[in-house]
Design an enzyme around this catalytic site. Sequence first.
Site, PDB file in Angstrom:
ATOM      1  N   HIS A  85      65.507  64.820  41.248  1.00 17.74           N
ATOM      2  CA  HIS A  85      65.171  64.441  39.872  1.00 17.74           C
ATOM      3  C   HIS A  85      64.743  65.660  39.049  1.00 17.74           C
ATOM      4  O   HIS A  85      64.748  65.596  37.820  1.00 17.74           O
ATOM      5  CB  HIS A  85      64.059  63.395  39.829  1.00 17.74           C
ATOM      6  N   ALA A  86      64.378  66.743  39.697  1.00 16.16           N
ATOM      7  CA  ALA A  86      63.939  67.939  38.979  1.00 16.16           C
ATOM      8  C   ALA A  86      65.117  68.592  38.270  1.00 16.16           C
ATOM      9  O   ALA A  86      66.203  68.718  38.831  1.00 16.16           O
ATOM     10  CB  ALA A  86      63.293  68.931  39.944  1.00 16.16           C
TER      11      ALA A  86
END
Length: 126
Positions: A44-45
């Site tokens: 998700h980063a």
Amino acid sequence: DMYHNEHTARTARLAAGGVVALTSRVVTGRLSSGVALVRPPGHHACENRMAGFCFLNSVAIAARQAIRRHGLARVLIVDWDVHHGDGTQAIFEDDPSVLYMSLHRFGHNFFPGTGAAAQVGIRLGA
């Protein structure tokens, strides 16, 4: 909304470093295959922000290293998780050297709300 403490940055770097080291060993033939099961996760980063309990995008860092350090022309990332790896997709959606494939649940009000079948990359990455 993400819990962190004084150990978080080091732990995230160790996780990313472990994925990079494993990738390097597979690419150079020191290992025939590998699976990296690391925490914290990373998909998700994004390049400029952390999100979804992910501080560094370990697989994106490893893929870039495989291309830059080891000279790979193409890299396939297969992400098998209940959530779509929106950060990994965002990083590589315009990059023809990385094919990102996400196997995830998709539905109304399900985090992160991305990953529809029509999202297939943009420009050079499509």
